[in-house]
Design an enzyme around this catalytic site. Structure first.
Site, mmCIF file in Angstrom:
data_model
loop_
_atom_site.group_PDB
_atom_site.id
_atom_site.type_symbol
_atom_site.label_atom_id
_atom_site.label_comp_id
_atom_site.label_asym_id
_atom_site.label_seq_id
_atom_site.Cartn_x
_atom_site.Cartn_y
_atom_site.Cartn_z
ATOM 1 N N LYS A 167 -6.483 -17.478 22.191
ATOM 2 C CA LYS A 167 -5.115 -16.952 22.223
ATOM 3 C C LYS A 167 -4.836 -16.340 23.578
ATOM 4 O O LYS A 167 -5.707 -15.697 24.157
ATOM 5 C CB LYS A 167 -4.934 -15.842 21.176
ATOM 6 N N HIS A 217 -5.098 -12.994 1.365
ATOM 7 C CA HIS A 217 -4.904 -11.573 1.588
ATOM 8 C C HIS A 217 -5.356 -10.863 0.317
ATOM 9 O O HIS A 217 -4.728 -10.992 -0.718
ATOM 10 C CB HIS A 217 -3.432 -11.300 1.885
ATOM 11 N N ARG A 301 -0.803 5.014 1.721
ATOM 12 C CA ARG A 301 0.314 5.344 0.832
ATOM 13 C C ARG A 301 0.184 4.530 -0.456
ATOM 14 O O ARG A 301 -0.718 3.715 -0.580
ATOM 15 C CB ARG A 301 1.627 4.972 1.514
#
Lengths: 505, 174
Positions: A167, A217, A301
């Site tokens: 990259k 994920h 959170r």
């Protein structure tokens, strides 16, 4: 310290969600709302509410000084930030404490650490947590200094293993990016990536990273109290995303076997212990097909998708947050926390999936409620409310719980028809297409699912039977006027249908 | 009596035989149907075809028919086609939002697909692109301004009538 009154520094479904638990715990709530939210459930459900007026977000939900002043004025003991807005703002957390109130969340130090991409990764590396293997050229090298020897880079590439990604350091938009599948291709790929990077960014520095072909994920819900107890509530898989936003989440993940699940959970606990974490948190991993997984980030959170964990574990995460904030020692034992059955959440958005997911606005004429047992609708909207452009287009989260994945999917397909949110264009049908699709049913839930299976997710034409039922519905519904010709007048504004003279991307 | 409806933007023709006392009969696609209303609330009806029952919820043109989202309009209530005088284009905002960037100024020549304005609505950015080549004759908003839906953002004098613009219109209908 026992909390008696909580100000909720948030809105919509999450504010309503927090209020429900507060009611159960006998805690009074204060809601905030803006001029255009006077008739929303979160405004109406609270014991007290405060009108923030009609300003921009910086003057309303993001105005920490003002929110703290309101909380003091109305004698709140604590502030719950929900998710988004001020929930991961360490300065806000400190200011709440300084004003003599409890911030329901982790310490400011934990928020700062995890909010800093580089510092958090360094800390994780120090704790021995796996990060995506890679090689980053130091800033002192390359531009200005000596360009790195391609052979040295190749050696680093061999260390990472193939396939790998080259990259551009200055990167973005896929420019200067190459996937290298075997060592013999490295040098030529490097040269072409550097040329492209030089051309696009005027900087030919590159970084190398292990290429994860079929990522998922997967995240672990963690919870810690102030007495040094650290727990996990297993995983959530949130691979189904559009525009990098999650649309369907589920637990357990089909990808994890008992051993990998335990390993991932233990690493999560290693992290919470390692940083002396307190409260609810989520540790996100990227999971590779070969069973390896790498730390991505930690969210300090409550997550949007927390209900699926609540359903399979039979707990109330907001209640635990409040207990921890009160300084209680959680009366839990890790062995007693079990995953029972399977839960799926879908996010209903006011958007048109068949027109590049553009958001829609309108008035909700008929929302509906799930009648299915084991279905839960978390929403901040009811009939008659208006969906505006001022806030996130998420209408609701629909969550189902069943004995296994197949039954959960079947149950979701029933429940989702019970909440049509008529009046705005929604992604409801699109969600059904995903749920119906063979790859989703087979558990082939990868982060690029929506792109990979785009062809299978196209709208299907109505069947003859559908059309006949539609005609019958149209003719049988009681119309405001007797003449059929008047029916066109009650059109719901669909901004994208009115689009003229230009197109959006 | 032959009747027409636009169902999901597709023209559907059927022959209505009768519609009385909560029962309707029609011929569609060479098949005769009879449906009757079993129950009704302000936003929903339960319908039976003699054997199976199904649920329909409705709100103006949006209906949920046995779980399927459909929009039904009369053929006369079709989308307003472009009535603009040829040769100039008013670029309207597609929805209310905030202007983030104005990428062109008066006098600029633009080509088909050129980005003109970046808007933000619901925390997402939308780029408004030119649908044909032309010259910008006026810009009505600055970055940072809030705009309503359907307001004139900028005007473009077309250099030629591009066939591509019509194609774009068609694409949107699919």
């Amino acid at each position: 310290m026992k909390i008696n009154k909580i100000l909720i520094a948030n809105r919509g479904e999450i504010a309503v969600r927090i209020m429900k638990t507060c009611r159960e715990m006998g805690i009074k709530t204060i809601a905030l709302y803006t001029e255009m939210e006077q008739d929303l459930p979160h405004t109406l459900l609270a014991d007290e509410n405060y009108n923030l007026g009609a300003g921009a977000l910086a003057e309303t939900y993001l105005n920490s000084a003002r929110i703290i002043a309101i909380a003091r004025e109305l004698a709140a003991d604590a502030i719950h930030p929900g998710y988004g807005f001020l929930s991961e703002n360490a300065d806000f957390a400190e200011a709440v404490s300084a004003a003599g109130m409890i911030f329901i969340g982790p310490s400011a130090a934990s928020m700062r650490l995890m909010g800093d991409k580089i510092a958090s990764k360094n800390k994780m590396a120090a704790l021995g947590v796996a990060l995506i293997p890679g090689f980053h050229q130091a800033p002192s090298q390359g531009q200005g200094g000596q360009p790195l020897d391609p052979l040295l880079l190749e050696k680093e590439g061999d260390k990472i293993g193939y396939p790998l990604l080259i990259k551009a350091s200055a990167g973005g938009g896929g420019k200067g990016m190459r996937i290298v599948r075997r060592g013999s291709e490295f040098i030529s790929a490097l040269e072409s990536a550097q040329r492209e990077a030089q051309h696009a960014f005027g900087d030919d520095r590159v970084l190398l990273e292990k290429y994860i072909e079929n990522p998922r994920h997967i995240e672990i819900q963690v919870f810690s109290d102030t007495h040094g107890q650290h727990f996990h509530f297993f995983e959530r898989e949130c691979s189904i995303q559009r525009r990098h936003q999650k649309v369907i989440e589920e637990t357990p993940s089909v990808a994890l076997g008992p051993e990998t699940r335990e390993k991932m959970a233990q690493i999560a606990l290693q992290i919470t212990r390692g940083i002396d974490y307190v409260g609810a948190g989520t540790i996100e991993f990227i999971y590779d097909t070969d069973g390896s997984f790498y730390f991505l980030e930690m969210n300090t959170r409550l997550q949007v998708e927390h209900p699926i964990t609540e359903m399979v574990c039979g707990i109330d995460l907001v209640q635990l947050q409040i207990q921890v904030a009160q300084g209680e020692k959680l009366n839990l034992c890790q062995e007693d926390i079990q995953q029972i059955g399977h839960a799926i959440e879908v996010r209903l958005y006011a958007e048109d999936p068949d027109n590049e997911f553009l958001p829609s606005v309108g008035k909700i004429a008929y929302r509906g409620s799930p009648q299915t047992i084991g279905a839960r609708l978390d929403t901040g909207l009811q009939d008659g409310n208006t969906v505006t452009i001022h806030f996130d287009p998420m209408l609701a989260k629909l969550i189902v719980h069943a004995t296994d994945r197949q039954q959960a999917i079947a149950k979701m397909l029933i429940a989702i028809d019970e909440v049509p949110f008529l009046g705005v264009v929604t992604n409801r049908d699109y969600l059904k297409r995903i749920l119906h699709s063979p790859p989703f049913q087979a558990g082939d839930t990868l982060t690029h699912f929506v792109e990979k299976y785009a062809a299978e997710l196209l709208p299907r034409p109505l069947s003859t039977d559908d059309i006949a039922k539609s005609i019958a519905s149209y003719l049988l519904k009681t119309r405001p006027a007797t003449s059929v010709t008047s029916a066109g007048s009650g059109r719901v504004p669909n901004v994208w249908q009115q689009l003229e003279g230009f197109r959006n991307i | 009596m032959k009747k027409q409806l636009k169902i999901n933007r597709q023209l559907v023709e059927f022959e209505q035989l009768y519609n009385r006392d909560g029962e309707v009969s029609f011929i569609y696609n060479e098949k005769k149907y009879i449906f009757s209303k079993k129950a009704e609330t302000s936003h929903s009806i339960v319908i039976s075809n003699g054997g199976e029952k199904f649920f329909t919820a409705f709100s103006a043109e949006h209906l949920l028919v046995d779980g399927v989202d459909v929009s039904i309009t009369l053929p006369t209530a079709t989308r307003k086609m472009s009535t603009k005088s040829s040769g100039s284009n008013n670029m309207l905002s597609p929805m209310p939002g905030k202007i983030l960037k104005v990428l062109v100024k008066v006098g600029d020549e633009v080509q088909l697909g050129d980005p003109l304005i970046v808007m933000e609505a619901m925390k997402m950015e939308h780029t408004i692109k030119a649908i044909g080549a032309g010259v910008v004759t006026s810009v009505h908003y600055f970055a940072g301004e809030l705009v309503d839906g359907q307001v004139d953002l900028l005007d473009i004098q077309e250099l030629e009538q591009p066939a591509a613009a019509e194609k774009t219109d068609k694409e949107k209908e699919c």
